[in-house]
Design a protein around this motif. Structure first.
Motif, PDB file in Angstrom:
ATOM      1  N   LEU A 285       4.529   5.960   6.807  1.00 47.34           N
ATOM      2  CA  LEU A 285       4.018   7.321   6.654  1.00 47.34           C
ATOM      3  C   LEU A 285       5.162   8.324   6.562  1.00 47.34           C
ATOM      4  O   LEU A 285       5.126   9.245   5.738  1.00 47.34           O
ATOM      5  CB  LEU A 285       3.081   7.677   7.812  1.00 47.34           C
ATOM      6  CG  LEU A 285       2.515   9.099   7.799  1.00 47.34           C
ATOM      7  CD1 LEU A 285       1.675   9.353   6.551  1.00 47.34           C
ATOM      8  CD2 LEU A 285       1.700   9.351   9.059  1.00 47.34           C
TER       9      LEU A 285
ATOM     10  N   PHE B 244      -3.699   8.059   3.099  1.00 52.04           N
ATOM     11  CA  PHE B 244      -2.967   6.878   3.560  1.00 52.04           C
ATOM     12  C   PHE B 244      -3.324   6.571   5.013  1.00 52.04           C
ATOM     13  O   PHE B 244      -3.623   5.429   5.368  1.00 52.04           O
ATOM     14  CB  PHE B 244      -1.449   7.097   3.410  1.00 52.04           C
ATOM     15  CG  PHE B 244      -0.623   5.959   3.946  1.00 52.04           C
ATOM     16  CD1 PHE B 244      -0.454   4.798   3.214  1.00 52.04           C
ATOM     17  CD2 PHE B 244      -0.006   6.058   5.188  1.00 52.04           C
ATOM     18  CE1 PHE B 244       0.314   3.738   3.704  1.00 52.04           C
ATOM     19  CE2 PHE B 244       0.763   5.012   5.682  1.00 52.04           C
ATOM     20  CZ  PHE B 244       0.921   3.854   4.943  1.00 52.04           C
TER      21      PHE B 244
ATOM     22  N   TYR C 112      -6.955   5.278   5.251  1.00 53.61           N
ATOM     23  CA  TYR C 112      -7.055   3.900   4.786  1.00 53.61           C
ATOM     24  C   TYR C 112      -6.477   2.945   5.828  1.00 53.61           C
ATOM     25  O   TYR C 112      -7.089   1.927   6.157  1.00 53.61           O
ATOM     26  CB  TYR C 112      -6.331   3.714   3.445  1.00 53.61           C
ATOM     27  CG  TYR C 112      -6.512   2.319   2.895  1.00 53.61           C
ATOM     28  CD1 TYR C 112      -7.527   2.045   1.993  1.00 53.61           C
ATOM     29  CD2 TYR C 112      -5.695   1.267   3.315  1.00 53.61           C
ATOM     30  CE1 TYR C 112      -7.721   0.756   1.520  1.00 53.61           C
ATOM     31  CE2 TYR C 112      -5.884  -0.017   2.847  1.00 53.61           C
ATOM     32  CZ  TYR C 112      -6.890  -0.265   1.952  1.00 53.61           C
ATOM     33  OH  TYR C 112      -7.094  -1.547   1.492  1.00 53.61           O
ATOM     34  N   MET C 113      -5.286   3.253   6.316  1.00 54.74           N
ATOM     35  CA  MET C 113      -4.647   2.384   7.297  1.00 54.74           C
ATOM     36  C   MET C 113      -5.498   2.251   8.565  1.00 54.74           C
ATOM     37  O   MET C 113      -5.649   1.145   9.095  1.00 54.74           O
ATOM     38  CB  MET C 113      -3.252   2.907   7.646  1.00 54.74           C
ATOM     39  CG  MET C 113      -2.248   2.787   6.517  1.00 54.74           C
ATOM     40  SD  MET C 113      -1.987   1.102   5.949  1.00 54.74           S
ATOM     41  CE  MET C 113      -1.192   0.404   7.377  1.00 54.74           C
TER      42      MET C 113
ATOM     43  N   TYR D  23       3.810   1.151  10.527  1.00 51.44           N
ATOM     44  CA  TYR D  23       2.955   2.012   9.699  1.00 51.44           C
ATOM     45  C   TYR D  23       3.396   3.472   9.815  1.00 51.44           C
ATOM     46  O   TYR D  23       3.368   4.209   8.836  1.00 51.44           O
ATOM     47  CB  TYR D  23       1.495   1.873  10.105  1.00 51.44           C
ATOM     48  CG  TYR D  23       0.993   0.446  10.073  1.00 51.44           C
ATOM     49  CD1 TYR D  23       1.608  -0.519   9.276  1.00 51.44           C
ATOM     50  CD2 TYR D  23      -0.074   0.043  10.852  1.00 51.44           C
ATOM     51  CE1 TYR D  23       1.161  -1.820   9.247  1.00 51.44           C
ATOM     52  CE2 TYR D  23      -0.532  -1.261  10.828  1.00 51.44           C
ATOM     53  CZ  TYR D  23       0.087  -2.190  10.027  1.00 51.44           C
ATOM     54  OH  TYR D  23      -0.361  -3.482  10.005  1.00 51.44           O
TER      55      TYR D  23
ATOM     56  N   LEU E 269       6.639   8.184   3.143  1.00 50.14           N
ATOM     57  CA  LEU E 269       5.777   8.910   2.192  1.00 50.14           C
ATOM     58  C   LEU E 269       5.919  10.418   2.382  1.00 50.14           C
ATOM     59  O   LEU E 269       5.919  11.172   1.406  1.00 50.14           O
ATOM     60  CB  LEU E 269       4.312   8.477   2.350  1.00 50.14           C
ATOM     61  CG  LEU E 269       3.998   7.048   1.895  1.00 50.14           C
ATOM     62  CD1 LEU E 269       2.565   6.688   2.266  1.00 50.14           C
ATOM     63  CD2 LEU E 269       4.244   6.881   0.403  1.00 50.14           C
TER      64      LEU E 269
ATOM     65  N   PHE F  50       0.854   4.143  -2.837  1.00 46.71           N
ATOM     66  CA  PHE F  50       0.691   5.568  -2.529  1.00 46.71           C
ATOM     67  C   PHE F  50       1.885   6.375  -3.047  1.00 46.71           C
ATOM     68  O   PHE F  50       1.711   7.476  -3.569  1.00 46.71           O
ATOM     69  CB  PHE F  50       0.484   5.792  -1.035  1.00 46.71           C
ATOM     70  CG  PHE F  50      -0.955   5.830  -0.631  1.00 46.71           C
ATOM     71  CD1 PHE F  50      -1.615   7.038  -0.463  1.00 46.71           C
ATOM     72  CD2 PHE F  50      -1.663   4.661  -0.431  1.00 46.71           C
ATOM     73  CE1 PHE F  50      -2.951   7.073  -0.105  1.00 46.71           C
ATOM     74  CE2 PHE F  50      -3.002   4.683  -0.069  1.00 46.71           C
ATOM     75  CZ  PHE F  50      -3.655   5.899   0.093  1.00 46.71           C
TER      76      PHE F  50
ATOM     77  N   LEU G 296       0.833  -1.204   0.000  1.00 51.91           N
ATOM     78  CA  LEU G 296       0.000   0.000   0.000  1.00 51.91           C
ATOM     79  C   LEU G 296       0.871   1.259   0.000  1.00 51.91           C
ATOM     80  O   LEU G 296       0.596   2.214  -0.728  1.00 51.91           O
ATOM     81  CB  LEU G 296      -0.926  -0.002   1.218  1.00 51.91           C
ATOM     82  CG  LEU G 296      -1.981   1.093   1.222  1.00 51.91           C
ATOM     83  CD1 LEU G 296      -3.005   0.860   0.123  1.00 51.91           C
ATOM     84  CD2 LEU G 296      -2.651   1.171   2.551  1.00 51.91           C
ATOM     85  N   ALA G 297       1.934   1.241   0.784  1.00 52.16           N
ATOM     86  CA  ALA G 297       2.847   2.393   0.815  1.00 52.16           C
ATOM     87  C   ALA G 297       3.480   2.605  -0.557  1.00 52.16           C
ATOM     88  O   ALA G 297       3.609   3.741  -1.023  1.00 52.16           O
ATOM     89  CB  ALA G 297       3.913   2.195   1.887  1.00 52.16           C
TER      90      ALA G 297
END
Length: 153
Positions: free
Chosen positions: A96, A118, A121-122, A92, A99, A17, A13-14
């Motif tokens: 972040l 992000f 969603y997380m 997580y 990102l 994104f 997912l990261a």
């Protein structure tokens, strides 16, 4: 929406994104914002993100429990030491920060706007289902931990 819970590995997912941020920055160059020292800031967030995420992984490895967040039922112990004294989700948080490092480097408003998405969603599709399972498995110990330590920071 439950179909999305625990389905996409957070690292994937990261990456998704990050790709979306880069694509948005390419498609919207007019939304670029100049920032002095952007490379330095991006470097600081990169190193910090890597250290925090790896600290979380190492704590799980030391506790001999799974690091795969898609299968919380395989958790063999409640990890509350090390970096987990400060964040319930350091891996997580590390993603972040990585990102955020990319956002600093790109310095594009459209790319930066993806950061809250992000987190949302997380929180909804990864962290909330994990927390439900951990509360069920570890009960009062997990509840007490949640009362002491914040979800992100």
């Amino acid at each position: 929406m439950k179909a999305l819970e625990l389905k996409i590995p957070p690292v994937a997912l990261a990456v998704l994104f990050a790709l979306a941020m880069w694509l948005l920055a390419q498609l919207t160059p007019s939304l670029a914002v100049p920032l002095l020292w952007r490379q330095v800031l991006a470097g600081i967030f990169t190193v910090t993100g890597i250290v925090i995420a790896l600290s979380g992984v190492l704590a799980f490895r030391r506790a001999n429990t799974t690091v795969d967040p898609r299968v919380p039922q395989q958790s063999s112990s409640l990890v509350i030491r090390g970096i987990y004294r400060y964040s319930r989700n350091p891996m997580y948080l590390g993603f972040l920060l990585l990102l955020l490092a990319l956002a600093c480097y790109l310095m594009n408003v459209a790319a930066i706007a993806l950061l809250p998405l992000f987190v949302l969603y997380m929180n909804r599709f990864q962290i909330a289902p994990e927390e439900r399972f951990l509360l069920q498995k570890f009960g009062a110990d997990y509840q007490a931990y949640c009362e002491r330590v914040r979800r992100w920071l």
